[in-house]
Write a protein that holds these residues in place. Sequence first.
Motif, PDB file in Angstrom:
ATOM      1  N   ASN A   1      14.694   1.489  -0.676  1.00  7.54           N
ATOM      2  CA  ASN A   1      13.376   0.866  -0.823  1.00  7.54           C
ATOM      3  C   ASN A   1      13.053  -0.041   0.357  1.00  7.54           C
ATOM      4  N   ASN A   2      11.776  -0.104   0.707  1.00  7.27           N
ATOM      5  CA  ASN A   2      11.315  -1.068   1.710  1.00  7.27           C
ATOM      6  C   ASN A   2       9.900  -1.502   1.344  1.00  7.27           C
ATOM      7  N   ALA A   3       9.486  -2.611   1.941  1.00  5.13           N
ATOM      8  CA  ALA A   3       8.124  -3.105   1.694  1.00  5.13           C
ATOM      9  C   ALA A   3       7.661  -3.884   2.908  1.00  5.13           C
ATOM     10  N   GLN A   4       6.357  -3.903   3.123  1.00  8.08           N
ATOM     11  CA  GLN A   4       5.790  -4.748   4.176  1.00  8.08           C
ATOM     12  C   GLN A   4       4.458  -5.317   3.703  1.00  8.08           C
ATOM     13  N   THR A   5       4.128  -6.478   4.229  1.00 10.34           N
ATOM     14  CA  THR A   5       2.843  -7.104   3.936  1.00 10.34           C
ATOM     15  C   THR A   5       1.761  -6.434   4.780  1.00 10.34           C
ATOM     16  N   VAL A   6       0.588  -6.249   4.198  1.00  6.41           N
ATOM     17  CA  VAL A   6      -0.521  -5.598   4.909  1.00  6.41           C
ATOM     18  C   VAL A   6      -1.810  -6.380   4.639  1.00  6.41           C
ATOM     19  N   GLY A   7      -2.449  -6.786   5.731  1.00  4.95           N
ATOM     20  CA  GLY A   7      -3.727  -7.469   5.604  1.00  4.95           C
ATOM     21  C   GLY A   7      -4.900  -6.560   5.945  1.00  4.95           C
ATOM     22  N   PHE A   8      -4.619  -5.529   6.751  1.00  2.81           N
ATOM     23  CA  PHE A   8      -5.671  -4.589   7.138  1.00  2.81           C
ATOM     24  C   PHE A   8      -5.664  -3.455   6.121  1.00  2.81           C
ATOM     25  N   ALA A   9      -6.478  -3.613   5.090  1.00  3.16           N
ATOM     26  CA  ALA A   9      -6.461  -2.668   3.976  1.00  3.16           C
ATOM     27  C   ALA A   9      -7.773  -2.775   3.220  1.00  3.16           C
TER      28      ALA A   9
ATOM     29  N   ILE B   1      -4.766   1.807   4.270  1.00  7.04           N
ATOM     30  CA  ILE B   1      -3.877   0.771   4.801  1.00  7.04           C
ATOM     31  C   ILE B   1      -3.672   1.075   6.282  1.00  7.04           C
ATOM     32  N   SER B   2      -3.649   0.030   7.070  1.00  5.74           N
ATOM     33  CA  SER B   2      -3.548   0.192   8.523  1.00  5.74           C
ATOM     34  C   SER B   2      -2.167  -0.309   8.963  1.00  5.74           C
ATOM     35  N   ILE B   3      -1.376   0.596   9.538  1.00  5.27           N
ATOM     36  CA  ILE B   3       0.042   0.292   9.758  1.00  5.27           C
ATOM     37  C   ILE B   3       0.404   0.444  11.233  1.00  5.27           C
ATOM     38  N   ILE B   4       1.156  -0.504  11.723  1.00  7.53           N
ATOM     39  CA  ILE B   4       1.635  -0.485  13.116  1.00  7.53           C
ATOM     40  C   ILE B   4       2.823   0.482  13.220  1.00  7.53           C
ATOM     41  N   PRO B   5       2.771   1.417  14.170  1.00  2.60           N
ATOM     42  CA  PRO B   5       3.789   2.483  14.222  1.00  2.60           C
ATOM     43  C   PRO B   5       5.224   2.005  14.449  1.00  2.60           C
TER      44      PRO B   5
ATOM     45  N   HIS C   1       6.732  -0.189  12.797  1.00  5.31           N
ATOM     46  CA  HIS C   1       7.324  -0.679  11.552  1.00  5.31           C
ATOM     47  C   HIS C   1       8.102   0.409  10.826  1.00  5.31           C
ATOM     48  N   LEU C   2       9.164  -0.021  10.130  1.00  8.12           N
ATOM     49  CA  LEU C   2       9.943   0.934   9.334  1.00  8.12           C
ATOM     50  C   LEU C   2       9.055   1.590   8.275  1.00  8.12           C
ATOM     51  N   THR C   3       8.172   0.814   7.688  1.00 15.93           N
ATOM     52  CA  THR C   3       7.273   1.356   6.662  1.00 15.93           C
ATOM     53  C   THR C   3       6.470   2.535   7.206  1.00 15.93           C
ATOM     54  N   TYR C   4       6.092   2.451   8.465  1.00 19.07           N
ATOM     55  CA  TYR C   4       5.341   3.548   9.089  1.00 19.07           C
ATOM     56  C   TYR C   4       6.164   4.834   9.072  1.00 19.07           C
TER      57      TYR C   4
ATOM     58  N   SER D   1       7.402 -10.745   7.614  1.00 18.48           N
ATOM     59  CA  SER D   1       7.946 -11.285   8.864  1.00 18.48           C
ATOM     60  C   SER D   1       9.371 -10.812   9.139  1.00 18.48           C
ATOM     61  N   HIS D   2       9.893  -9.941   8.298  1.00 14.75           N
ATOM     62  CA  HIS D   2      11.219  -9.355   8.518  1.00 14.75           C
ATOM     63  C   HIS D   2      11.087  -7.839   8.406  1.00 14.75           C
ATOM     64  N   SER D   3      11.785  -7.130   9.284  1.00 18.26           N
ATOM     65  CA  SER D   3      11.727  -5.675   9.212  1.00 18.26           C
ATOM     66  C   SER D   3      12.874  -5.131   8.375  1.00 18.26           C
ATOM     67  N   GLY D   4      12.544  -4.092   7.636  1.00 21.19           N
ATOM     68  CA  GLY D   4      13.581  -3.369   6.899  1.00 21.19           C
ATOM     69  C   GLY D   4      14.593  -2.708   7.823  1.00 21.19           C
ATOM     70  N   ARG D   5      14.283  -2.679   9.117  1.00 22.98           N
ATOM     71  CA  ARG D   5      15.279  -2.149  10.070  1.00 22.98           C
ATOM     72  C   ARG D   5      16.446  -3.124  10.202  1.00 22.98           C
TER      73      ARG D   5
ATOM     74  N   ASP E   1      17.748  -5.655   4.273  1.00 25.69           N
ATOM     75  CA  ASP E   1      17.295  -5.059   3.013  1.00 25.69           C
ATOM     76  C   ASP E   1      16.486  -6.128   2.276  1.00 25.69           C
ATOM     77  N   LYS E   2      15.167  -6.031   2.372  1.00 26.70           N
ATOM     78  CA  LYS E   2      14.313  -7.090   1.824  1.00 26.70           C
ATOM     79  C   LYS E   2      14.402  -7.140   0.299  1.00 26.70           C
ATOM     80  N   PHE E   3      14.623  -6.005  -0.327  1.00 25.42           N
ATOM     81  CA  PHE E   3      14.746  -5.993  -1.792  1.00 25.42           C
ATOM     82  C   PHE E   3      15.970  -6.791  -2.232  1.00 25.42           C
TER      83      PHE E   3
ATOM     84  N   LYS F   1      -1.593 -21.446   4.618  1.00 24.19           N
ATOM     85  CA  LYS F   1      -0.576 -21.145   3.608  1.00 24.19           C
ATOM     86  C   LYS F   1       0.693 -20.621   4.266  1.00 24.19           C
ATOM     87  N   TYR F   2       0.543 -19.751   5.285  1.00 23.14           N
ATOM     88  CA  TYR F   2       1.738 -19.218   5.926  1.00 23.14           C
ATOM     89  C   TYR F   2       2.503 -20.333   6.616  1.00 23.14           C
ATOM     90  N   ARG F   3       1.757 -21.256   7.234  1.00 22.14           N
ATOM     91  CA  ARG F   3       2.450 -22.360   7.897  1.00 22.14           C
ATOM     92  C   ARG F   3       3.235 -23.166   6.869  1.00 22.14           C
TER      93      ARG F   3
HETATM   94  C1  LIG Z   1      -0.298 -11.820   6.326  1.00 23.06           C
HETATM   95  C2  LIG Z   1       0.301 -10.630   7.029  1.00 23.06           C
HETATM   96  C3  LIG Z   1      -0.481  -9.519   7.192  1.00 23.06           C
HETATM   97  C4  LIG Z   1       0.049  -8.393   7.851  1.00 23.06           C
HETATM   98  N1  LIG Z   1      -0.744  -7.297   7.989  1.00 23.06           N
HETATM   99  C5  LIG Z   1      -0.218  -6.174   8.558  1.00 23.06           C
HETATM  100  C6  LIG Z   1      -1.002  -4.985   8.627  1.00 23.06           C
HETATM  101  O1  LIG Z   1      -2.140  -4.925   8.194  1.00 23.06           O
HETATM  102  N2  LIG Z   1      -0.415  -3.895   9.182  1.00 23.06           N
HETATM  103  C7  LIG Z   1       0.860  -3.902   9.675  1.00 23.06           C
HETATM  104  O2  LIG Z   1       1.342  -2.857  10.145  1.00 23.06           O
HETATM  105  N3  LIG Z   1       1.611  -5.033   9.636  1.00 23.06           N
HETATM  106  C8  LIG Z   1       1.116  -6.155   9.074  1.00 23.06           C
HETATM  107  N4  LIG Z   1       1.870  -7.291   8.973  1.00 23.06           N
HETATM  108  C9  LIG Z   1       3.201  -7.324   9.590  1.00 23.06           C
HETATM  109  C10 LIG Z   1       4.282  -6.593   8.788  1.00 23.06           C
HETATM  110  O3  LIG Z   1       4.217  -6.898   7.412  1.00 23.06           O
HETATM  111  C11 LIG Z   1       5.661  -6.995   9.357  1.00 23.06           C
HETATM  112  O4  LIG Z   1       5.733  -6.690  10.728  1.00 23.06           O
HETATM  113  C12 LIG Z   1       6.828  -6.387   8.613  1.00 23.06           C
HETATM  114  O5  LIG Z   1       7.979  -7.113   9.002  1.00 23.06           O
HETATM  115  C13 LIG Z   1       7.068  -4.900   8.885  1.00 23.06           C
HETATM  116  O6  LIG Z   1       8.163  -4.522   8.104  1.00 23.06           O
HETATM  117  P1  LIG Z   1       8.926  -3.124   8.210  1.00 23.06           P
HETATM  118  O7  LIG Z   1       9.423  -2.952   9.624  1.00 23.06           O
HETATM  119  O8  LIG Z   1      10.053  -3.287   7.220  1.00 23.06           O
HETATM  120  O9  LIG Z   1       7.968  -2.057   7.816  1.00 23.06           O
HETATM  121  C14 LIG Z   1       1.375  -8.421   8.332  1.00 23.06           C
HETATM  122  C15 LIG Z   1       2.154  -9.559   8.142  1.00 23.06           C
HETATM  123  C16 LIG Z   1       1.624 -10.670   7.509  1.00 23.06           C
HETATM  124  C17 LIG Z   1       2.482 -11.900   7.308  1.00 23.06           C
END
Ligand SMILES: Cc1cc2nc3c(=O)[nH]c(=O)nc-3n(C[C@H](O)[C@H](O)[C@H](O)COP(=O)(O)O)c2cc1C
Length: 180
Positions: A29-37, A49-53, A55-58, A85-89, A92-94, A173-175
């Motif tokens: 299992n893995n998870a990431q936070t996403v704001g672009f959605a 959902i908009s994901i940066i390539p 990332h492990l989630t990608y 703020s931590h990668s599943g790479r 293990d975030k879970f 809040k993040y700060r």
């Molecule tokens: C508030 C917040 C919003 C984020 N939004 C996105 C997003 O929209 N897309 C994205 O790819 N990463 C986003 N991130 C960054 C990923 O959640 C972060 O890089 C994560 O560690 C990736 O984990 P992974 O490598 O396990 O997939 C966001 C992080 C935070 C704190």
Amino acid sequence: MKKTPKQDQMYMQPAPQIIVSVRDKNGRNNAQTVGFAGNANYHPDMLMISIIPEHLTYDILRETGCFVVNLPMENFKKELYYIGSHSGRDVDKFAALDLKWENGSVVDAPLLTDCPVNIECRVVMSIKPEPGHNEIFFGKVEKVHVDEEYLDEQGHILWENMDLFSSLGSMKKYRDVAPE
Ligand SMILES: Cc1cc2nc3c(=O)[nH]c(=O)nc-3n(C[C@H](O)[C@H](O)[C@H](O)COP(=O)(O)O)c2cc1C
């Protein structure tokens, strides 16, 4: 009222702050936070959902085409920040957060049960805008799970009763929860 030109990263406000959970082919299992959605289509219902390539989630999304959108509440903000703020790479975030989860009932991905709403999705298409870096995944909503306390007698979702995490004021809040 005088207006001043400004740049930011997130222009549409309030913006959702969600946690996307996935499972790789080896069952990890893995998870990431996403704001672009956002909501993307109605009938059939779809989310985007908009994901940066990098990332492990990608990688897992490309591999499985399955994901769950979890809507966190304010009481989950430390987890939301850690997951974002931590990668599943690297970790293990879970395990690190001792996250509570259940299997999805339609897609092969975990539901984060501390979040009141979990939306199982299957990727139907993705696009990578040029110029741009992120890839936008469109997920067809396969099943939505809502904690019973947030449903009324007719089965309507009581969104207003959920203390959902909001992007408004989120940087402060993040700060508050970010490590120095
Ligand atoms: C508030 C917040 C919003 C984020 N939004 C996105 C997003 O929209 N897309 C994205 O790819 N990463 C986003 N991130 C960054 C990923 O959640 C972060 O890089 C994560 O560690 C990736 O984990 P992974 O490598 O396990 O997939 C966001 C992080 C935070 C704190």
